[in-house]
Design a protein around this motif. Structure first.
Motif, PDB file in Angstrom:
ATOM      1  N   ALA A 128       0.832  -1.205   0.000  1.00  0.00           N
ATOM      2  CA  ALA A 128       0.000   0.000   0.000  1.00  0.00           C
ATOM      3  C   ALA A 128       0.867   1.256   0.000  1.00  0.00           C
ATOM      4  CB  ALA A 128      -0.911   0.004   1.226  1.00  0.00           C
ATOM      5  N   ASN A 129       0.526   2.173  -0.900  1.00  0.00           N
ATOM      6  CA  ASN A 129       1.188   3.485  -1.006  1.00  0.00           C
ATOM      7  C   ASN A 129       2.640   3.411  -1.467  1.00  0.00           C
ATOM      8  OD1 ASN A 129      -1.170   4.827   0.003  1.00  0.00           O
ATOM      9  ND2 ASN A 129      -0.576   4.198   2.056  1.00  0.00           N
ATOM     10  N   LEU A 130       3.076   2.276  -1.970  1.00  0.00           N
ATOM     11  CA  LEU A 130       4.417   2.177  -2.531  1.00  0.00           C
ATOM     12  C   LEU A 130       4.374   2.542  -4.013  1.00  0.00           C
ATOM     13  CD1 LEU A 130       4.853   0.483   0.117  1.00  0.00           C
ATOM     14  CD2 LEU A 130       6.552  -0.808  -1.190  1.00  0.00           C
ATOM     15  N   PRO A 131       5.448   3.146  -4.532  1.00  0.00           N
ATOM     16  CA  PRO A 131       5.483   3.457  -5.967  1.00  0.00           C
ATOM     17  C   PRO A 131       5.559   2.188  -6.801  1.00  0.00           C
ATOM     18  CG  PRO A 131       7.601   3.932  -4.944  1.00  0.00           C
ATOM     19  CD  PRO A 131       6.652   3.624  -3.826  1.00  0.00           C
ATOM     20  N   ASP A 132       5.249   2.293  -8.078  1.00  0.00           N
ATOM     21  CA  ASP A 132       5.264   1.133  -8.965  1.00  0.00           C
ATOM     22  C   ASP A 132       6.667   0.603  -9.202  1.00  0.00           C
ATOM     23  OD1 ASP A 132       2.525   1.150  -9.226  1.00  0.00           O
ATOM     24  OD2 ASP A 132       2.546   2.353 -11.061  1.00  0.00           O
ATOM     25  N   ARG A 133       7.664   1.462  -9.105  1.00  0.00           N
ATOM     26  CA  ARG A 133       9.050   1.054  -9.313  1.00  0.00           C
ATOM     27  C   ARG A 133       9.861   1.379  -8.059  1.00  0.00           C
ATOM     28  NH1 ARG A 133      10.354  -0.069 -14.636  1.00  0.00           N
ATOM     29  NH2 ARG A 133       8.612   0.276 -16.091  1.00  0.00           N
ATOM     30  N   LEU A 134      10.654   0.402  -7.609  1.00  0.00           N
ATOM     31  CA  LEU A 134      11.399   0.537  -6.368  1.00  0.00           C
ATOM     32  C   LEU A 134      12.850   0.135  -6.580  1.00  0.00           C
ATOM     33  CD1 LEU A 134       8.726  -1.266  -4.191  1.00  0.00           C
ATOM     34  CD2 LEU A 134       9.324   1.150  -3.938  1.00  0.00           C
ATOM     35  N   ASN A 135      13.753   0.986  -6.169  1.00  0.00           N
ATOM     36  CA  ASN A 135      15.170   0.658  -6.210  1.00  0.00           C
ATOM     37  C   ASN A 135      15.554   0.039  -4.871  1.00  0.00           C
ATOM     38  OD1 ASN A 135      17.823   0.542  -7.183  1.00  0.00           O
ATOM     39  ND2 ASN A 135      18.350   2.486  -6.216  1.00  0.00           N
ATOM     40  N   VAL A 136      16.185  -1.133  -4.907  1.00  0.00           N
ATOM     41  CA  VAL A 136      16.462  -1.860  -3.672  1.00  0.00           C
ATOM     42  C   VAL A 136      17.707  -2.712  -3.848  1.00  0.00           C
ATOM     43  CG1 VAL A 136      15.023  -3.856  -4.247  1.00  0.00           C
ATOM     44  CG2 VAL A 136      15.297  -3.196  -1.840  1.00  0.00           C
ATOM     45  N   PHE A 137      18.305  -3.127  -2.731  1.00  0.00           N
ATOM     46  CA  PHE A 137      19.511  -3.946  -2.789  1.00  0.00           C
ATOM     47  C   PHE A 137      19.144  -5.423  -2.910  1.00  0.00           C
ATOM     48  CE2 PHE A 137      23.017  -6.329  -0.775  1.00  0.00           C
ATOM     49  CZ  PHE A 137      24.047  -5.942  -1.616  1.00  0.00           C
ATOM     50  N   HIS A 138      19.901  -6.131  -3.768  1.00  0.00           N
ATOM     51  CA  HIS A 138      19.663  -7.559  -4.002  1.00  0.00           C
ATOM     52  C   HIS A 138      20.901  -8.365  -3.604  1.00  0.00           C
ATOM     53  CE1 HIS A 138      16.091  -6.670  -6.525  1.00  0.00           C
ATOM     54  NE2 HIS A 138      16.794  -5.608  -6.874  1.00  0.00           N
ATOM     55  N   TRP A 139      20.644  -9.523  -2.994  1.00  0.00           N
ATOM     56  CA  TRP A 139      21.736 -10.439  -2.676  1.00  0.00           C
ATOM     57  C   TRP A 139      21.139 -11.833  -2.455  1.00  0.00           C
ATOM     58  CZ3 TRP A 139      26.799 -10.337  -3.233  1.00  0.00           C
ATOM     59  CH2 TRP A 139      27.562 -11.342  -2.632  1.00  0.00           C
ATOM     60  N   HIS A 140      21.019 -12.610  -3.536  1.00  0.00           N
ATOM     61  CA  HIS A 140      20.447 -13.952  -3.375  1.00  0.00           C
ATOM     62  C   HIS A 140      20.905 -14.873  -4.497  1.00  0.00           C
ATOM     63  CE1 HIS A 140      16.995 -13.542  -6.372  1.00  0.00           C
ATOM     64  NE2 HIS A 140      17.423 -12.304  -6.266  1.00  0.00           N
ATOM     65  N   GLY A 141      21.184 -16.118  -4.116  1.00  0.00           N
ATOM     66  CA  GLY A 141      21.555 -17.151  -5.070  1.00  0.00           C
ATOM     67  C   GLY A 141      20.439 -18.137  -5.327  1.00  0.00           C
ATOM     68  N   ASP A 142      19.412 -18.132  -4.468  1.00  0.00           N
ATOM     69  CA  ASP A 142      18.206 -18.947  -4.649  1.00  0.00           C
ATOM     70  C   ASP A 142      17.030 -18.014  -4.887  1.00  0.00           C
ATOM     71  OD1 ASP A 142      19.627 -21.287  -4.104  1.00  0.00           O
ATOM     72  OD2 ASP A 142      19.125 -21.258  -1.971  1.00  0.00           O
ATOM     73  N   GLU A 143      15.920 -18.585  -5.352  1.00  0.00           N
ATOM     74  CA  GLU A 143      14.701 -17.782  -5.527  1.00  0.00           C
ATOM     75  C   GLU A 143      13.480 -18.681  -5.481  1.00  0.00           C
ATOM     76  OE1 GLU A 143      15.329 -15.919  -9.300  1.00  0.00           O
ATOM     77  OE2 GLU A 143      14.588 -17.621 -10.434  1.00  0.00           O
ATOM     78  N   VAL A 144      12.338 -18.066  -5.191  1.00  0.00           N
ATOM     79  CA  VAL A 144      11.050 -18.763  -5.220  1.00  0.00           C
ATOM     80  C   VAL A 144      10.492 -18.630  -6.627  1.00  0.00           C
ATOM     81  CG1 VAL A 144       8.722 -18.874  -4.253  1.00  0.00           C
ATOM     82  CG2 VAL A 144      10.649 -18.243  -2.786  1.00  0.00           C
ATOM     83  N   VAL A 145      10.364 -19.747  -7.328  1.00  0.00           N
ATOM     84  CA  VAL A 145       9.896 -19.684  -8.715  1.00  0.00           C
ATOM     85  C   VAL A 145       8.369 -19.555  -8.733  1.00  0.00           C
ATOM     86  CG1 VAL A 145      11.853 -20.991  -9.602  1.00  0.00           C
ATOM     87  CG2 VAL A 145       9.797 -22.205  -8.915  1.00  0.00           C
ATOM     88  N   PRO A 146       7.830 -18.722  -9.609  1.00  0.00           N
ATOM     89  CA  PRO A 146       6.377 -18.560  -9.679  1.00  0.00           C
ATOM     90  C   PRO A 146       5.723 -19.745 -10.379  1.00  0.00           C
ATOM     91  CG  PRO A 146       7.451 -17.222 -11.343  1.00  0.00           C
ATOM     92  CD  PRO A 146       8.554 -17.849 -10.535  1.00  0.00           C
ATOM     93  N   GLY A 147       4.404 -19.779 -10.292  1.00  0.00           N
ATOM     94  CA  GLY A 147       3.663 -20.803 -11.014  1.00  0.00           C
ATOM     95  C   GLY A 147       2.715 -21.608 -10.155  1.00  0.00           C
ATOM     96  N   HIS A 148       2.933 -21.655  -8.847  1.00  0.00           N
ATOM     97  CA  HIS A 148       2.024 -22.401  -7.985  1.00  0.00           C
ATOM     98  C   HIS A 148       0.676 -21.680  -7.943  1.00  0.00           C
ATOM     99  CE1 HIS A 148       0.304 -24.327  -4.437  1.00  0.00           C
ATOM    100  NE2 HIS A 148       1.227 -25.271  -4.570  1.00  0.00           N
ATOM    101  N   PRO A 149      -0.437 -22.416  -8.023  1.00  0.00           N
ATOM    102  CA  PRO A 149      -1.752 -21.761  -8.073  1.00  0.00           C
ATOM    103  C   PRO A 149      -2.105 -20.968  -6.822  1.00  0.00           C
ATOM    104  CG  PRO A 149      -1.972 -24.148  -7.843  1.00  0.00           C
ATOM    105  CD  PRO A 149      -0.545 -23.882  -8.173  1.00  0.00           C
ATOM    106  N   ASP A 150      -1.456 -21.266  -5.690  1.00  0.00           N
ATOM    107  CA  ASP A 150      -1.753 -20.544  -4.457  1.00  0.00           C
ATOM    108  C   ASP A 150      -0.784 -19.391  -4.202  1.00  0.00           C
ATOM    109  OD1 ASP A 150      -3.931 -22.155  -3.843  1.00  0.00           O
ATOM    110  OD2 ASP A 150      -2.682 -23.640  -2.821  1.00  0.00           O
ATOM    111  N   MET A 151       0.049 -19.086  -5.185  1.00  0.00           N
ATOM    112  CA  MET A 151       1.013 -17.990  -5.058  1.00  0.00           C
ATOM    113  C   MET A 151       0.676 -16.901  -6.062  1.00  0.00           C
ATOM    114  SD  MET A 151       5.058 -17.983  -6.048  1.00  0.00           S
ATOM    115  CE  MET A 151       5.357 -19.557  -5.275  1.00  0.00           C
ATOM    116  N   GLU A 152       0.687 -15.660  -5.584  1.00  0.00           N
ATOM    117  CA  GLU A 152       0.461 -14.534  -6.483  1.00  0.00           C
ATOM    118  C   GLU A 152       1.690 -13.631  -6.466  1.00  0.00           C
ATOM    119  OE1 GLU A 152      -2.975 -11.315  -7.708  1.00  0.00           O
ATOM    120  OE2 GLU A 152      -3.121 -12.358  -5.783  1.00  0.00           O
ATOM    121  N   VAL A 153       2.282 -13.428  -7.625  1.00  0.00           N
ATOM    122  CA  VAL A 153       3.464 -12.571  -7.733  1.00  0.00           C
ATOM    123  C   VAL A 153       3.026 -11.109  -7.712  1.00  0.00           C
ATOM    124  CG1 VAL A 153       5.410 -11.899  -9.178  1.00  0.00           C
ATOM    125  CG2 VAL A 153       4.779 -14.320  -8.978  1.00  0.00           C
ATOM    126  N   LEU A 154       3.665 -10.327  -6.829  1.00  0.00           N
ATOM    127  CA  LEU A 154       3.310  -8.914  -6.665  1.00  0.00           C
ATOM    128  C   LEU A 154       4.344  -7.968  -7.260  1.00  0.00           C
ATOM    129  CD1 LEU A 154       2.082  -9.010  -2.960  1.00  0.00           C
ATOM    130  CD2 LEU A 154       0.698  -9.178  -5.035  1.00  0.00           C
TER     131      LEU A 154
END
Length: 239
Positions: A128-154
């Motif tokens: 809520a109230n966040l801009p559509d584009r966000l600059n942020v720091f990333h540091w990850h070698g794994d990730e949660v892949v999308p596609g599960h019917p109970d998961m919604e990518v935001l």
């Protein structure tokens, strides 16, 4: 109010982050667990849960990781609001959708970069109230892949198709990047864990020089605590 459960997954103390500061400002009761050295509580009586980062992988079979996946599944299914960050996001995804949703990336995503909100995020309370584009720091070698019917990518980025997600079954969210630190906190993290960053090929000197505050993205923590407080108040009124 029931206590807030803070699951610290690091193997050593890290710089103080924005969520810790917010919890202190609210003077909420907080139960903090160092997961790698302490057993998680059996109780589900919490107002909310934060699941923090780690150097580990959510698909590992270490006893503390297996235990935590089961605990998170029970907490989320009981309706307790849960927010997972980086490894915490991956742990929550593994708990709710199975460990196969967490996969090793071909290359680590690192450094500052933009994430973009999905149209489905327009009415999501965490964003809520966040801009559509966000600059942020990333540091990850794994990730949660999308596609599960109970998961919604935001939110997603050019390098990762699932930066922020929510569970359709209840108030549970995963955030992959690192908005938990302001610029000073990031520089402290780079300095404290310099050996680990450099071992992964990341120049912490250049990173510190280029560090930015990532302030707008940090609103996810404030929003999450608003969600927690609202649910706690609603539960109190029903009693």
């Amino acid at each position: 109010m029931k206590p807030f459960l803070y699951i610290d997954n690091w193997n050593r103390a890290q710089p103080r982050n924005r969520l810790e500061q917010l919890l202190e400002e609210r003077a909420w009761p907080v139960e903090r667990i160092r997961a790698q050295s302490s057993a998680l509580p059996a109780s589900l009586e919490y107002c909310g849960v934060f699941v923090g980062p780690s150097d580990s992988s959510a698909y590992d079979l270490d006893p503390w990781i297996v235990e935590q996946r089961g605990t998170l599944r029970c907490l989320a299914q009981s309706g307790v609001p849960v927010l997972g960050l980086c490894f915490g996001s991956q742990m929550l995804g593994a708990a709710l959708f199975g460990v196969d949703v967490v996969q090793r990336r071909r290359a680590r995503e690192s450094g500052f970069g933009e994430i973009v909100r999905a149209p489905s995020a327009s009415d999501d309370p965490l964003l809520a109230n966040l801009p559509d584009r966000l600059n942020v720091f990333h540091w990850h070698g794994d990730e949660v892949v999308p596609g599960h019917p109970d998961m919604e990518v935001l939110a997603a980025s050019a390098a990762c198709s699932n930066q922020i997600w929510r569970w359709r079954g209840g108030p549970a969210w995963g955030v992959q990047p690192h908005p938990e630190y302001d610029r000073a906190g990031l520089c402290a993290w780079f300095s404290q864990d310099e050996e680990r960053f450099r071992a992964a090929g990341y120049d912490t000197g250049q990173a510190a020089a280029a560090a930015v505050d990532c302030g707008p993205a940090a609103a996810v923590f404030e929003n999450f605590l608003v969600i927690v407080a609202a649910q706690a108040a609603a539960t109190g009124r029903r009693r």
